[in-house]
Design a protein around this motif. Structure first.
Motif, PDB file in Angstrom:
ATOM      1  N   ASP A   1       0.826  -1.185   0.000  1.00 38.37           N
ATOM      2  CA  ASP A   1       0.000   0.000   0.000  1.00 38.37           C
ATOM      3  C   ASP A   1       0.867   1.244   0.000  1.00 38.37           C
ATOM      4  N   ARG A   2       0.460   2.202  -0.803  1.00 39.59           N
ATOM      5  CA  ARG A   2       1.178   3.474  -0.825  1.00 39.59           C
ATOM      6  C   ARG A   2       0.982   4.173   0.511  1.00 39.59           C
ATOM      7  N   LEU A   3       2.052   4.761   1.003  1.00 41.26           N
ATOM      8  CA  LEU A   3       2.066   5.370   2.331  1.00 41.26           C
ATOM      9  C   LEU A   3       2.277   6.873   2.195  1.00 41.26           C
ATOM     10  N   GLY A   4       1.229   7.619   1.895  1.00 41.30           N
ATOM     11  CA  GLY A   4       1.348   9.072   1.820  1.00 41.30           C
ATOM     12  C   GLY A   4       1.879   9.570   0.486  1.00 41.30           C
ATOM     13  N   GLU A   5       2.192  10.848   0.493  1.00 41.74           N
ATOM     14  CA  GLU A   5       2.658  11.537  -0.709  1.00 41.74           C
ATOM     15  C   GLU A   5       4.149  11.291  -0.942  1.00 41.74           C
ATOM     16  N   PRO A   6       4.592  11.436  -2.195  1.00 46.10           N
ATOM     17  CA  PRO A   6       6.020  11.323  -2.482  1.00 46.10           C
ATOM     18  C   PRO A   6       6.822  12.349  -1.677  1.00 46.10           C
ATOM     19  N   VAL A   7       8.070  11.992  -1.382  1.00 48.01           N
ATOM     20  CA  VAL A   7       8.964  12.878  -0.639  1.00 48.01           C
ATOM     21  C   VAL A   7      10.178  13.213  -1.508  1.00 48.01           C
ATOM     22  N   ASP A   8      10.799  14.350  -1.201  1.00 42.28           N
ATOM     23  CA  ASP A   8      11.959  14.790  -1.985  1.00 42.28           C
ATOM     24  C   ASP A   8      13.256  14.120  -1.566  1.00 42.28           C
ATOM     25  N   CYS A   9      13.352  13.685  -0.297  1.00 39.41           N
ATOM     26  CA  CYS A   9      14.601  13.118   0.210  1.00 39.41           C
ATOM     27  C   CYS A   9      14.338  11.898   1.087  1.00 39.41           C
ATOM     28  N   VAL A  10      15.349  11.013   1.160  1.00 34.17           N
ATOM     29  CA  VAL A  10      15.327   9.911   2.112  1.00 34.17           C
ATOM     30  C   VAL A  10      16.609   9.971   2.941  1.00 34.17           C
ATOM     31  N   ASP A  11      16.478   9.632   4.199  1.00 37.66           N
ATOM     32  CA  ASP A  11      17.600   9.601   5.120  1.00 37.66           C
ATOM     33  C   ASP A  11      18.324   8.273   4.925  1.00 37.66           C
ATOM     34  N   LEU A  12      19.533   8.310   4.429  1.00 33.93           N
ATOM     35  CA  LEU A  12      20.263   7.078   4.115  1.00 33.93           C
ATOM     36  C   LEU A  12      20.643   6.276   5.352  1.00 33.93           C
ATOM     37  N   ARG A  13      20.614   6.884   6.528  1.00 31.72           N
ATOM     38  CA  ARG A  13      20.901   6.128   7.754  1.00 31.72           C
ATOM     39  C   ARG A  13      19.788   5.124   8.039  1.00 31.72           C
ATOM     40  N   ARG A  14      18.596   5.369   7.508  1.00 29.94           N
ATOM     41  CA  ARG A  14      17.467   4.472   7.721  1.00 29.94           C
ATOM     42  C   ARG A  14      17.357   3.401   6.639  1.00 29.94           C
TER      43      ARG A  14
ATOM     44  N   TYR B   1      10.975   2.833  -0.367  1.00 35.00           N
ATOM     45  CA  TYR B   1      10.831   4.006  -1.223  1.00 35.00           C
ATOM     46  C   TYR B   1      11.145   3.596  -2.648  1.00 35.00           C
ATOM     47  N   VAL B   2      10.218   3.871  -3.550  1.00 36.81           N
ATOM     48  CA  VAL B   2      10.413   3.562  -4.955  1.00 36.81           C
ATOM     49  C   VAL B   2      10.791   4.858  -5.670  1.00 36.81           C
ATOM     50  N   GLN B   3      11.909   4.809  -6.332  1.00 34.59           N
ATOM     51  CA  GLN B   3      12.472   5.954  -7.021  1.00 34.59           C
ATOM     52  C   GLN B   3      12.388   5.710  -8.523  1.00 34.59           C
ATOM     53  N   ARG B   4      11.504   6.432  -9.202  1.00 37.56           N
ATOM     54  CA  ARG B   4      11.424   6.369 -10.661  1.00 37.56           C
ATOM     55  C   ARG B   4      12.130   7.610 -11.186  1.00 37.56           C
ATOM     56  N   PRO B   5      13.331   7.438 -11.702  1.00 40.77           N
ATOM     57  CA  PRO B   5      14.145   8.591 -12.096  1.00 40.77           C
ATOM     58  C   PRO B   5      13.477   9.486 -13.139  1.00 40.77           C
ATOM     59  N   ARG B   6      13.828  10.785 -13.066  1.00 37.95           N
ATOM     60  CA  ARG B   6      13.359  11.757 -14.057  1.00 37.95           C
ATOM     61  C   ARG B   6      13.984  11.464 -15.412  1.00 37.95           C
ATOM     62  N   SER B   7      15.205  10.948 -15.382  1.00 37.15           N
ATOM     63  CA  SER B   7      15.935  10.659 -16.615  1.00 37.15           C
ATOM     64  C   SER B   7      16.973   9.577 -16.331  1.00 37.15           C
TER      65      SER B   7
ATOM     66  N   GLU C   1      11.150  12.129  -7.335  1.00 39.92           N
ATOM     67  CA  GLU C   1      10.604  11.973  -5.993  1.00 39.92           C
ATOM     68  C   GLU C   1      10.632  10.506  -5.561  1.00 39.92           C
ATOM     69  N   PHE C   2      10.674  10.306  -4.246  1.00 42.38           N
ATOM     70  CA  PHE C   2      10.680   8.982  -3.653  1.00 42.38           C
ATOM     71  C   PHE C   2       9.258   8.675  -3.187  1.00 42.38           C
ATOM     72  N   VAL C   3       8.678   7.593  -3.687  1.00 41.61           N
ATOM     73  CA  VAL C   3       7.310   7.239  -3.326  1.00 41.61           C
ATOM     74  C   VAL C   3       7.360   6.173  -2.226  1.00 41.61           C
ATOM     75  N   PRO C   4       6.805   6.501  -1.036  1.00 40.33           N
ATOM     76  CA  PRO C   4       6.851   5.541   0.081  1.00 40.33           C
ATOM     77  C   PRO C   4       5.720   4.519   0.003  1.00 40.33           C
ATOM     78  N   TYR C   5       6.072   3.274   0.294  1.00 43.55           N
ATOM     79  CA  TYR C   5       5.092   2.173   0.362  1.00 43.55           C
ATOM     80  C   TYR C   5       5.293   1.436   1.674  1.00 43.55           C
ATOM     81  N   ARG C   6       4.225   0.996   2.261  1.00 44.23           N
ATOM     82  CA  ARG C   6       4.284   0.193   3.477  1.00 44.23           C
ATOM     83  C   ARG C   6       4.628  -1.241   3.105  1.00 44.23           C
ATOM     84  N   ARG C   7       5.590  -1.796   3.805  1.00 39.36           N
ATOM     85  CA  ARG C   7       5.981  -3.178   3.553  1.00 39.36           C
ATOM     86  C   ARG C   7       4.917  -4.103   4.123  1.00 39.36           C
TER      87      ARG C   7
END
Length: 94
Positions: A1-14, A35-41, A85-91
């Motif tokens: 399930d998608r978990l909210g709106e896309p975000v601009d950044c992800v914390d790599l420590r997590r 987080y699913v990242q579909r690149p702009r290019s 953008e990074f699209v968050p999904y619940r595992r």
């Protein structure tokens, strides 16, 4: 399930790990969220045979960053990906 709106950044420590979906996306596993990242290019150069090399600023990977793809045996750069953008999904729990 998608978990909210896309975000601009992800914390790599997590982020526990990352994987490539050929010619499509990068998946960043942050435990209960992926987080699913579909690149702009550059998505057409994504291959699970390559290694991703990035240079995050301040421990975060953001939508303005780029990721280099490198073939380790030859050490050749095989592609450059411009992130979106990074699209968050619940595992799903198993």
């Amino acid at each position: 399930d998608r978990l909210g709106e896309p975000v601009d950044c992800v914390d790599l420590r997590r982020v526990r790990s990352s994987s490539i979906i050929d010619n499509t996306a990068i998946v960043y596993d942050a435990g209960s969220v992926v987080y699913v990242q579909r690149p702009r290019s550059g998505a057409d150069s994504l291959s699970d045979w390559d290694t991703m090399v990035n240079y995050p600023f301040g421990g975060r990977l953001c939508s303005i960053d780029t990721v280099r793809l490198v073939d380790l045996p030859s050490r050749m750069i095989t592609g450059l990906v411009f992130l979106g953008e990074f699209v968050p999904y619940r595992r799903e729990r198993r």
